[in-house]
Design an enzyme around this catalytic site. Structure first.
Site, PDB file in Angstrom:
ATOM      1  N   ILE A 120       0.851  -1.192   0.000  1.00 40.65           N
ATOM      2  CA  ILE A 120       0.000   0.000   0.000  1.00 40.65           C
ATOM      3  C   ILE A 120       0.882   1.236   0.000  1.00 40.65           C
ATOM      4  O   ILE A 120       1.659   1.452   0.939  1.00 40.65           O
ATOM      5  CB  ILE A 120      -0.910   0.047   1.240  1.00 40.65           C
ATOM      6  CG1 ILE A 120      -1.727  -1.228   1.376  1.00 40.65           C
ATOM      7  CG2 ILE A 120      -1.830   1.273   1.188  1.00 40.65           C
ATOM      8  CD1 ILE A 120      -2.482  -1.333   2.701  1.00 40.65           C
ATOM      9  N   GLY A 126       1.602   5.135   0.562  1.00 40.71           N
ATOM     10  CA  GLY A 126       0.997   6.100   1.466  1.00 40.71           C
ATOM     11  C   GLY A 126       0.271   5.413   2.602  1.00 40.71           C
ATOM     12  O   GLY A 126      -0.903   5.693   2.852  1.00 40.71           O
ATOM     13  N   SER A 147       1.063   5.342   5.977  1.00 43.35           N
ATOM     14  CA  SER A 147       1.354   5.766   7.346  1.00 43.35           C
ATOM     15  C   SER A 147       0.210   6.499   8.027  1.00 43.35           C
ATOM     16  O   SER A 147       0.210   6.665   9.250  1.00 43.35           O
ATOM     17  CB  SER A 147       2.605   6.656   7.367  1.00 43.35           C
ATOM     18  OG  SER A 147       2.415   7.803   6.553  1.00 43.35           O
ATOM     19  N   SER A 148      -0.782   6.935   7.266  1.00 41.10           N
ATOM     20  CA  SER A 148      -1.890   7.695   7.858  1.00 41.10           C
ATOM     21  C   SER A 148      -3.108   7.639   6.944  1.00 41.10           C
ATOM     22  O   SER A 148      -3.057   7.097   5.837  1.00 41.10           O
ATOM     23  CB  SER A 148      -1.483   9.159   8.080  1.00 41.10           C
ATOM     24  OG  SER A 148      -1.188   9.785   6.833  1.00 41.10           O
ATOM     25  N   GLY A 149      -4.203   8.188   7.416  1.00 39.89           N
ATOM     26  CA  GLY A 149      -5.404   8.351   6.600  1.00 39.89           C
ATOM     27  C   GLY A 149      -5.957   7.059   6.038  1.00 39.89           C
ATOM     28  O   GLY A 149      -5.979   6.015   6.702  1.00 39.89           O
ATOM     29  N   ILE A 150      -6.401   7.123   4.797  1.00 35.01           N
ATOM     30  CA  ILE A 150      -7.022   5.978   4.139  1.00 35.01           C
ATOM     31  C   ILE A 150      -6.043   4.808   4.027  1.00 35.01           C
ATOM     32  O   ILE A 150      -6.413   3.658   4.263  1.00 35.01           O
ATOM     33  CB  ILE A 150      -7.556   6.386   2.746  1.00 35.01           C
ATOM     34  CG1 ILE A 150      -8.816   7.251   2.909  1.00 35.01           C
ATOM     35  CG2 ILE A 150      -7.863   5.159   1.896  1.00 35.01           C
ATOM     36  CD1 ILE A 150      -9.353   7.815   1.616  1.00 35.01           C
ATOM     37  N   GLY A 151      -4.794   5.087   3.700  1.00 35.46           N
ATOM     38  CA  GLY A 151      -3.807   4.019   3.551  1.00 35.46           C
ATOM     39  C   GLY A 151      -3.600   3.236   4.831  1.00 35.46           C
ATOM     40  O   GLY A 151      -3.546   1.997   4.819  1.00 35.46           O
ATOM     41  N   TYR A 189      -6.600  18.709  -9.462  1.00 32.53           N
ATOM     42  CA  TYR A 189      -6.782  17.459  -8.720  1.00 32.53           C
ATOM     43  C   TYR A 189      -7.698  16.520  -9.497  1.00 32.53           C
ATOM     44  O   TYR A 189      -7.397  15.339  -9.684  1.00 32.53           O
ATOM     45  CB  TYR A 189      -7.375  17.757  -7.344  1.00 32.53           C
ATOM     46  CG  TYR A 189      -7.586  16.518  -6.497  1.00 32.53           C
ATOM     47  CD1 TYR A 189      -6.514  15.884  -5.886  1.00 32.53           C
ATOM     48  CD2 TYR A 189      -8.861  15.982  -6.321  1.00 32.53           C
ATOM     49  CE1 TYR A 189      -6.704  14.749  -5.115  1.00 32.53           C
ATOM     50  CE2 TYR A 189      -9.059  14.848  -5.552  1.00 32.53           C
ATOM     51  CZ  TYR A 189      -7.975  14.232  -4.945  1.00 32.53           C
ATOM     52  OH  TYR A 189      -8.165  13.096  -4.196  1.00 32.53           O
TER      53      TYR A 189
END
Length: 269
Positions: A8, A10, A12-16, A144
């Site tokens: 995965i 990213g 370390s935080s959030g959605i990941g 974006y």
């Protein structure tokens, strides 16, 4: 090895992190990534590996490390990304290039790096985390939207190119979720006396409210798990509030100007 290995970006935080934590609880071997490993000395949810998706050598090193550690790589989840806001006219071009490097070129580097290993294994799964914003050009989030839309189209093309290898590629498009993306997002400055000063500031405030009031990222994690269970994953999966998913249907069936009017009303423009 019976357990499937998941990488995965990213993580370390959030959605990941939510995805990694959930899949670990389901018995998967999870390797997450972060650009700054030293910032997470006590991270123990799953293994973290250093990765900068914008650096092709870093990408190759990361994939090689996972295969060396685990002997295989079954699932890639392209989650690493960044937000960007600003008027199309006033966003610095270096920031446009940066967001494309992160949100589009980065996932492409990752896919190109894992495909040889997946072919060698006789199959695999790639889940590209895009965005509901990638299906429409949103005001003051146009760049974006463009990065996520481009990744969605590449997903469609690549799944056809790799179908004969037993590799499945799909696109998971979240709506607004309560993560730290707003904190890490690049904001083009609200320029005093700009033609966009007032309307951009209002839109910026509204965007941040949407993220703060967003859903639980664990909902995305459960959707990822459900996709992994599918023998033949679909091309596109939206995940988010009911109206966010309905907006995709409306985009398909409404005349362009009518849909544009809905967006203008939503963003109070």
């Amino acid at each position: 090895m019976d357990k499937k290995v998941v990488l995965i970006t990213g993580g370390s935080s959030g959605i990941g992190k939510s995805i990694g934590t959930y899949l670990t609880s389901k018995g998967y071997v999870v390797c997450g990534t972060t650009r700054n490993l030293e910032k997470y000395p006590d991270f123990d949810a799953f293994k973290l590996i250093t990765l900068d998706v914008k650096d092709q050598q870093s990408v190759l090193d990361c994939v090689s490390e996972v295969v060396s550690l685990e002997g295989q790589l079954d699932i890639l989840i392209n989650n690493a990304g960044m937000g960007i806001t600003g008027p199309i006219e006033e966003t610095p071009h270096e920031e446009i290039l940066n967001v494309f490097d992160t949100n589009f070129h980065g996932p492409v580097h990752m896919m190109k790096a894992v495909l040889p290993q997946m072919r060698k294994q006789g199959g695999g799964l790639i889940i590209n985390i895009t965005s509901i914003a990638g299906y429409m050009g949103l005001p003051f989030r146009g760049y974006y939207s463009a990065t996520k839309g481009a990744l969605g189209l590449v997903t469609e093309a690549l799944r056809m190119e790799t179908k004969s290898f037993g590799i499945s590629i799909t696109n998971l498009a979240p709506g607004d979720f309560a993560t730290n993306i707003a904190a890490g997002r690049y904001h083009a400055p609200v320029l005093k006396d700009s033609a966009y000063e007032e309307v951009y500031q209002k839109s910026l405030d509204l965007m941040n409210e949407h993220v703060d009031a967003g859903g639980d990222p664990m909902e995305v994690a459960r959707k990822v798990y459900a996709i992994i269970q599918q023998k033949k994953p679909k091309i596109h999966y939206p995940v988010g509030e009911f109206m966010q998913k309905v907006s995709l249907l409306l985009k398909k069936i409404l005349p362009g100007k009518v849909y544009e009017k809905l967006l203008l009303n939503h963003y109070k423009l």
